[in-house]
Design a protein around this motif. Sequence first.
Motif, PDB file in Angstrom:
ATOM      1  N   TYR A   1      29.031 -11.931  90.633  1.00  0.00           N
ATOM      2  CA  TYR A   1      29.635 -10.869  91.425  1.00  0.00           C
ATOM      3  C   TYR A   1      28.526 -10.030  92.054  1.00  0.00           C
ATOM      4  O   TYR A   1      27.486  -9.783  91.435  1.00  0.00           O
ATOM      5  CB  TYR A   1      30.523  -9.967  90.560  1.00  0.00           C
ATOM      6  N   ARG A   2      28.786  -9.586  93.271  1.00  0.00           N
ATOM      7  CA  ARG A   2      27.780  -8.780  93.957  1.00  0.00           C
ATOM      8  C   ARG A   2      27.706  -7.375  93.384  1.00  0.00           C
ATOM      9  O   ARG A   2      26.637  -6.792  93.250  1.00  0.00           O
ATOM     10  CB  ARG A   2      28.101  -8.715  95.452  1.00  0.00           C
ATOM     11  N   HIS A   3      28.831  -6.827  93.030  1.00  0.00           N
ATOM     12  CA  HIS A   3      28.874  -5.445  92.558  1.00  0.00           C
ATOM     13  C   HIS A   3      29.550  -5.413  91.192  1.00  0.00           C
ATOM     14  O   HIS A   3      30.692  -5.849  91.050  1.00  0.00           O
ATOM     15  CB  HIS A   3      29.633  -4.563  93.552  1.00  0.00           C
ATOM     16  N   VAL A   4      28.830  -4.918  90.195  1.00  0.00           N
ATOM     17  CA  VAL A   4      29.348  -4.857  88.831  1.00  0.00           C
ATOM     18  C   VAL A   4      29.187  -3.437  88.302  1.00  0.00           C
ATOM     19  O   VAL A   4      28.080  -2.885  88.293  1.00  0.00           O
ATOM     20  CB  VAL A   4      28.623  -5.847  87.893  1.00  0.00           C
ATOM     21  N   GLU A   5      30.285  -2.850  87.895  1.00  0.00           N
ATOM     22  CA  GLU A   5      30.269  -1.545  87.249  1.00  0.00           C
ATOM     23  C   GLU A   5      30.370  -1.742  85.733  1.00  0.00           C
ATOM     24  O   GLU A   5      31.008  -2.684  85.263  1.00  0.00           O
ATOM     25  CB  GLU A   5      31.447  -0.690  87.728  1.00  0.00           C
ATOM     26  N   ILE A   6      29.744  -0.841  84.979  1.00  0.00           N
ATOM     27  CA  ILE A   6      29.808  -0.894  83.516  1.00  0.00           C
ATOM     28  C   ILE A   6      30.405   0.415  83.013  1.00  0.00           C
ATOM     29  O   ILE A   6      29.968   1.502  83.419  1.00  0.00           O
ATOM     30  CB  ILE A   6      28.426  -1.114  82.882  1.00  0.00           C
ATOM     31  N   VAL A   7      31.378   0.310  82.140  1.00  0.00           N
ATOM     32  CA  VAL A   7      32.005   1.476  81.526  1.00  0.00           C
ATOM     33  C   VAL A   7      31.820   1.361  80.020  1.00  0.00           C
ATOM     34  O   VAL A   7      32.192   0.348  79.410  1.00  0.00           O
ATOM     35  CB  VAL A   7      33.505   1.561  81.878  1.00  0.00           C
ATOM     36  N   PHE A   8      31.214   2.378  79.415  1.00  0.00           N
ATOM     37  CA  PHE A   8      30.962   2.394  77.979  1.00  0.00           C
ATOM     38  C   PHE A   8      31.992   3.295  77.301  1.00  0.00           C
ATOM     39  O   PHE A   8      32.091   4.484  77.629  1.00  0.00           O
ATOM     40  CB  PHE A   8      29.552   2.898  77.671  1.00  0.00           C
TER      41      PHE A   8
ATOM     42  N   GLU B   1      22.897   5.385  76.674  1.00  0.00           N
ATOM     43  CA  GLU B   1      22.067   5.918  75.600  1.00  0.00           C
ATOM     44  C   GLU B   1      22.928   6.459  74.472  1.00  0.00           C
ATOM     45  O   GLU B   1      22.697   6.175  73.289  1.00  0.00           O
ATOM     46  CB  GLU B   1      21.153   7.020  76.157  1.00  0.00           C
ATOM     47  N   THR B   2      23.940   7.242  74.820  1.00  0.00           N
ATOM     48  CA  THR B   2      24.843   7.772  73.797  1.00  0.00           C
ATOM     49  C   THR B   2      25.650   6.665  73.158  1.00  0.00           C
ATOM     50  O   THR B   2      25.947   6.706  71.957  1.00  0.00           O
ATOM     51  CB  THR B   2      25.781   8.826  74.422  1.00  0.00           C
ATOM     52  N   PHE B   3      26.012   5.662  73.925  1.00  0.00           N
ATOM     53  CA  PHE B   3      26.840   4.563  73.428  1.00  0.00           C
ATOM     54  C   PHE B   3      26.164   3.846  72.263  1.00  0.00           C
ATOM     55  O   PHE B   3      26.793   3.542  71.246  1.00  0.00           O
ATOM     56  CB  PHE B   3      27.114   3.589  74.565  1.00  0.00           C
ATOM     57  N   PHE B   4      24.867   3.585  72.391  1.00  0.00           N
ATOM     58  CA  PHE B   4      24.167   2.819  71.357  1.00  0.00           C
ATOM     59  C   PHE B   4      23.456   3.692  70.324  1.00  0.00           C
ATOM     60  O   PHE B   4      23.250   3.243  69.194  1.00  0.00           O
ATOM     61  CB  PHE B   4      23.143   1.875  72.005  1.00  0.00           C
ATOM     62  N   HIS B   5      23.081   4.891  70.697  1.00  0.00           N
ATOM     63  CA  HIS B   5      22.224   5.673  69.799  1.00  0.00           C
ATOM     64  C   HIS B   5      22.790   7.032  69.418  1.00  0.00           C
ATOM     65  O   HIS B   5      22.238   7.693  68.543  1.00  0.00           O
ATOM     66  CB  HIS B   5      20.843   5.867  70.447  1.00  0.00           C
ATOM     67  N   GLY B   6      23.846   7.477  70.084  1.00  0.00           N
ATOM     68  CA  GLY B   6      24.387   8.793  69.784  1.00  0.00           C
ATOM     69  C   GLY B   6      25.067   8.830  68.429  1.00  0.00           C
ATOM     70  O   GLY B   6      25.798   7.903  68.056  1.00  0.00           O
ATOM     71  N   PRO B   7      24.857   9.892  67.644  1.00  0.00           N
ATOM     72  CA  PRO B   7      25.512  10.000  66.335  1.00  0.00           C
ATOM     73  C   PRO B   7      27.011  10.234  66.493  1.00  0.00           C
ATOM     74  O   PRO B   7      27.467  10.841  67.455  1.00  0.00           O
ATOM     75  CB  PRO B   7      24.814  11.200  65.692  1.00  0.00           C
ATOM     76  N   ALA B   8      27.769   9.743  65.529  1.00  0.00           N
ATOM     77  CA  ALA B   8      29.224   9.926  65.538  1.00  0.00           C
ATOM     78  C   ALA B   8      29.727   9.836  64.112  1.00  0.00           C
ATOM     79  O   ALA B   8      29.103   9.214  63.243  1.00  0.00           O
ATOM     80  CB  ALA B   8      29.911   8.872  66.408  1.00  0.00           C
TER      81      ALA B   8
END
Length: 424
Positions: free
Chosen positions: A273-280, A293-300
């Motif tokens: 695909y020419r245009h790919v959006e990513i939503v975390f 950054e928050t998706f993989f490393h943010g505390p929760a």
Amino acid sequence: MAIHIVDRRLNPGSKSLENRQRFLRRAKALVQGAVKKTSQDRDIKDVLEGGEVSIPLDGMDEPRFRREGGTRDMVLPGNKKFIEGDWLPRPSQGSGKGSGPGEGDSEDAFRFVLSRDEFVDLFLDDLELPDLAKRKLAMAESEGIQRAGYATSGSPANISISRTVSRAMARRVALRRPRPEAIAELEAEMENADEARRAELMAEIEALKAKARRIPFIDPIDIRYRRFETVPKPVAQAVMFCLMDVSGSMSEHMKDLAKRFYMLLYVFLKRRYRHVEIVFIRHTDRAEEVDEETFFHGPASGGTLVSSALQAMHEIVRARFRPADWNIYAAQASDGDNSGSDADAVSRLLTEMILPVSQFFAYLEVREAGGSTFDTSDSSLWTLYQQLRAAGTPLSMRKVSERSEIFPVFHDLFQRRRKQEKVP
């Protein structure tokens, strides 16, 4: 019969292509380790880019011949401190290689710049990528040819006969070029005419023939060529939803497995695909859209409700990604924990709202290193998804516990999907 092949490829950037390839083959393990380390610190969107990697100098020693045995005569300069037979003291710690600043000799790391294709190839090789699948992942978007009107110059093969003839006819009519039929009529009349009339007709015929010679039947200015231009083939746009459980039961190893899978999915989609959006979307007992950054490393902290992530995805699709305009892909990573009271909500959201608008939905159950991917004790979420699949729901699901299992799982998922449906 002997065949001689001469490689006349130009060296990139005034560097030796042969030496570069030889270096990559010899130091592949070191460079591959550097790529692995670098990719862990990169964002998903940056995994396709090349860049600089560092490898230790102690791995760069080239093989060399040494003469063993025999007699060697050496002449060494004398000194006032040592004489023959003295015992030399062992150097103190910190005086060798790798010591701190100002404490003896040290070596810098060797920095090597990889191109985009080299980086992706090494990244995929680290995931045990078969060569056939690698070629498919590296497939570049092709360009198409389309008609773009006419031109006054071009290849003889592209001459437009109809266009040329119509323009020539329009020019002849506008300039009043004499028709051959008119000249033939005058010549027929001249045969039966008297001397005076014959002279007039002859002068008129000569004038018409002279005018016809000045106005050619086909003039170079009449010729038109079909013109073509290269245009990219229309490629649909896609959105990639990354859903992950970030509760306390998800370890860093599990998150790393999920990240590697998301990277492969992004590489696959970006090449198609020419245009790919990513939503975390990360979730515990509540879900939120965050940056990478928050998706993989943010505390929760909190419990686990998978339905909260599915509900957030549904709302985002409805607000920003119209299914008629977007190809929707989703990948969910979890250790399998979920509240028992959440099963009905998860089933309803998946079957009624998420899967009907998605091109592909994959569930990746991650486990600790050393765990069996075929453990007989299934998690609550795995059991629920298996029940949905048994009912005919188009849901793909796999288990992984080691990094080496990521690509085989990814390849298996999309290999079967491509047989069912062509991606535009």
